[in-house]
Design an enzyme around this catalytic site. Structure first.
Site, PDB file in Angstrom:
ATOM      1  N   SER A 271       0.945  -1.443   0.141  1.00  0.00           N
ATOM      2  CA  SER A 271       0.205   0.230  -0.015  1.00  0.00           C
ATOM      3  C   SER A 271       0.731   1.001   0.494  1.00  0.00           C
ATOM      4  O   SER A 271       2.391   0.907   0.114  1.00  0.00           O
ATOM      5  CB  SER A 271      -0.801  -0.149   1.377  1.00  0.00           C
ATOM      6  OG  SER A 271       0.240   0.532   1.909  1.00  0.00           O
ATOM      7  N   ASP A 272       0.428   2.189  -0.499  1.00  0.00           N
ATOM      8  CA  ASP A 272       0.433   4.072   0.162  1.00  0.00           C
ATOM      9  C   ASP A 272       0.880   3.920   1.856  1.00  0.00           C
ATOM     10  O   ASP A 272       0.056   3.338   1.932  1.00  0.00           O
ATOM     11  CB  ASP A 272      -0.109   4.669  -0.646  1.00  0.00           C
ATOM     12  CG  ASP A 272       1.791   5.497  -0.861  1.00  0.00           C
ATOM     13  OD1 ASP A 272       2.497   6.547   0.283  1.00  0.00           O
ATOM     14  OD2 ASP A 272       1.499   6.693  -1.459  1.00  0.00           O
ATOM     15  N   ALA A 273       2.178   4.550   1.940  1.00  0.00           N
ATOM     16  CA  ALA A 273       2.003   5.272   3.234  1.00  0.00           C
ATOM     17  C   ALA A 273       0.588   5.421   4.089  1.00  0.00           C
ATOM     18  O   ALA A 273      -0.450   6.033   3.959  1.00  0.00           O
ATOM     19  CB  ALA A 273       3.082   6.026   3.666  1.00  0.00           C
TER      20      ALA A 273
END
Ligand code: BGC
Length: 745
Positions: A271-273
């Site tokens: 995932s993105d952060a």
């Protein structure tokens, strides 16, 4: 280092079958808690709010650690994973190595301006070598988001507006990072991000929702990602924002149907952060447990930093919401990549390696060459450039002229201390005997500080007072007055483009244009060097400043590369990978639009702004040289082909000037009618060639089903149609050298 911490040397790694067997054996023995830990990436940063790394590694291992850049610490944590965690699975250490680790290369938008995939591959190969020597296994790059809105700050991280150029740069960067073999100890695992559509955020506002119909996704936004899959990219990162109202981090259609089923991607998706946890704030998940369930079901393997997987997945298996099989399917590609990289055999990094690797002179040379090739000459009235090396009295003016940060640009790895050669230093080094005066003029800064500033522990300088700014302005004008030639270095600070760096206006920030006007009024020859990470609406300069060099954020060797070009040791040959609009209000502006019912060349052309021209300030593909070129003799191997066949397009490019130089020959097509309207022009081939004065080369392109087909809204699939095509070859997207092609059944 103790005995178990043997350094990575030329490695012999197990075969694919050995690896697959190893993964299955591990999965058969690992506890559920351990498996879930492999699906988690936790922060190693000092401001870490997540789990304590040592504790969790000891107890159940961990998939990956990010935001840590400390070679010794990598080995310490790895030792705990190998020797103390239940299954001894190595950790993947990950960091954003976007355009260099220690030796910084031009930012990706600038690299795309080279129109030279080989140079982009070489740059990322150097970045990989340095990062790997520091102990980093995995980079969050390349960023492959097509961006057509110059207000969006992250336009600087990608290859610009065009899917064809973007796909070429994507594949090149993947090859540069990963090399031929993931077991190569001088390479890193790449990550194609941010899947998908992030560049089309409403209004260019970072993270805003994206509404893209399937035709736009498939014809424009997906091609770089699919090229990355074809090039063997190991991992993907899903984007933050809502894509057609479904957050990309839990978008099953993207992550399963398209990426895995259609494209056959076999790696893993992170995932993105904080993206999984954020599904709650985004109004998509009820709570963090629901967020974890939705993302895992959608096909997201690894949770970056939110801990929602760590906290919830085991419970979701226990209550029957998820099966062990579903968990295994998500863990399998993570373990497989660790095995393919040889991390089970060689988990540690030689702590003495980094200093030797970063000192390699060829890294600096590669950075200088990349910067030279990335720069774009926007204007050169009366052949002001190149400047004579006999120039004795020069003023270098502007807030960026001696700024290492602006020269290296945004997206530095943690803890990076800039060591860039600034433009001022580059000019001084080029002309050691000359008088080179310098005045920065008023400082520039963001109205709202960049949030990353919070993590930067260095002491902040107070913002210049208006009185001090005025004094700096006057000093700059006076310094220019005393010189015979003025080089102005203007643009944007490093923190003005990138993440959290969208803008409404595309003007030069602060008092820079005012200073440019005041200096120009002195009547001296003025050269403008731009350092920036996005198109800027430099309308006044485009009409009044005789020479303009777009140097972007050119990296560690940026100042030397600028001086090489200004003083004629290198002839610029870069071309714009994005359209330059005339104002923020013109964005998004791109060349590949479909026609309207009243196109620009119609006598009743009303679809324009009434207060400004609708044409771009500089078109896509544009860039000048110190020499001139002619492109002609366009020929097709056949005027008529059948659907499914290919045609060869050739054209002659000649250097008609008096110095050697590079031209980027570009091929554009237009399908004149069909099931769907097609863009008035689409790039379908390019080649950067070097020519001596008087030299002629024939360039050749192939147009087959891949180039002539498209994803059709009306048909709901990829099609290629019998239709007439216009073909143009030239030096930018306004190319005029034309031929007609007929595709028949
Ligand atoms: C960015 C990503 C980056 C990640 C990890 C996020 O905020 O959107 O591009 O890779 O942070 O640093």
């Amino acid at each position: 280092m103790n005995k178990t911490m043997k350094a990575e040397t030329a490695v012999s790694v197990p075969t694919k079958t050995d690896n697959a067997r190893r993964v299955e054996t591990l999965l058969a023995h690992m506890s559920l808690e351990e498996k879930v830990a492999q699906l988690a990436q936790i922060s190693g940063a000092p401001w870490n709010e997540g789990p304590d790394p040592e504790e969790i590694i000891r107890e159940r291992g961990i998939g990956s650690i990010l935001w840590l850049n400390d070679t010794k610490r990598f080995n310490e944590l790895q030792k705990i994973a190998i020797e103390e965690s239940p299954s001894g699975i190595p950790i993947l250490f990950a960091l954003d190595v976007i355009h260099g680790y220690r030796t910084i290369f031009p930012l990706p938008l600038a690299m795309a301006a080279s129109w030279d995939p080989v140079v982009a591959e070489q740059a990322q190969a150097v970045a990989a070598k340095e990062a790997r020597a520091a102990g980093i296994h995995w980079t969050f790059g390349p960023m492959l988001d097509i961006a057509r809105d110059a207000r969006w700050g992250r336009i600087v991280e990608g290859a610009g507006e065009d899917p064809y150029l973007g796909a070429a740069m994507a594949a090149a960067q993947v090859r540069g990072f990963q090399g031929e073999d993931l077991a190569d100890p001088e390479r890193v695992l790449a990550c194609a991000k941010h899947f998908a559509g992030y560049g089309a955020a409403d209004g260019g506002r970072d993270y805003d929702p994206v509404y893209l119909p399937e035709t736009e996704l498939r014809n424009v936004y997906f091609p770089p990602f699919q090229a990355a899959v074809k090039a063997g990219v190991g991992t993907f990162m899903s984007a933050y924002m809502d894509l057609n109202n479904v957050p990309a981090n839990s978008n099953r259609w993207l992550l399963r149907d398209v990426l895995r089923e259609e494209w056959g991607f076999a790696g893993f998706v992170v995932s993105d952060a904080f993206g999984v946890g954020s599904l709650v704030v985004q109004g998509h998940a009820r709570d963090r447990q629901d967020a974890a369930l939705r993302s895992l079901k959608a096909g997201l393997n690894m949770d970056m930093a939110s801990s929602a997987y760590l906290e919830n997945l085991a419970g979701l298996v226990e209550d029957g919401s998820l099966t062990m099989g579903e968990i295994d399917d998500m863990v399998r590609p993570i373990l497989a990549l660790k095995a393919e990289m040889g991390l089970f055999e060689h988990p540690y990094v030689d702590e003495t390696l980094l200093d030797r690797v970063v000192a390699r002179p060829e890294h600096r040379q590669a950075a200088r060459r990349a910067a030279q090739r990335a720069m774009v000459l926007l204007r050169n009235e009366g052949g002001l450039l190149p400047l004579a090396k006999g120039q004795q009295n020069i003023a270098v003016i502007g807030p960026l002229a001696d700024s290492m940060e602006a020269t290296e640009g945004s997206w530095m790895v943690f803890g990076h201390k800039s060591a860039a050669v600034t433009v001022l230093q580059g000019i001084r080094a080029k002309l050691p005997g000359a008088t080179i005066a310098y005045a920065p003029g008023p400082e520039i800064h963001r109205d709202i500080p960049h949030p990353f500033g919070e993590f930067d522990m260095t002491e902040k300088k107070p913002i210049q007072t208006p009185e001090d700014a005025e004094a700096a302005f006057q000093t700059a004008v006076k310094t220019a007055q005393n010189a015979d030639l003025v080089i102005m270095v203007l643009g944007e600070n490093a923190d003005m483009a990138g993440e959290f760096a969208s803008r409404g206006s595309l003007d030069l920030p602060g008092r820079q244009e005012e200073l440019l006007k005041a200096v120009s009024a002195l009547g001296k020859p003025v050269v403008l060097v731009l350092l920036n990470g996005r198109p800027l609406s430099i309308n006044w300069a485009a009409d009044h400043v005789p020479a303009i060099l777009e140097a972007w954020e050119p990296g560690t060797e940026g100042g030397n590369a600028v001086a090489d070009i200004l003083f004629g040791d290198v002839n610029p040959g870069g071309k714009l990978p994005v359209t330059f609009p005339r104002s923020g209000g013109h964005a998004p502006l791109y060349y590949a639009r479909t026609l309207t019912h009243l196109p620009e060349d119609s006598p009743r052309y009303y679809s324009r702004y009434w207060d400004s021209p609708t044409t771009p300030l500089y078109p896509f593909g544009y860039g000048l040289s110190y020499t001139t070129f002619a492109i002609d003799n366009l020929k097709l191997s056949a005027a008529k082909i059948k659907v499914g066949q290919a045609v060869t397009v050739t054209a002659d490019v000649s250097n008609t000037g008096s110095v050697a130089g590079d031209e980027v020959v570009q091929l554009y097509i237009h399908q004149k009618w069909g099931s769907d309207s097609r863009p008035r022009r689409e790039l379908k081939g390019f080649e950067r060639v070097t020519l001596q004065p008087g030299e002629v080369k024939t360039v050749s392109f192939s147009l087959g089903p891949d180039e002539l087909g498209y994803w059709s809204t009306n048909a709901g699939r990829w099609i290629q149609e019998a239709a007439p095509f216009d073909i143009w070859v030239g030096s930018d997207s306004l190319a005029t050298c034309h031929a007609a092609l007929e595709v028949v059944e």
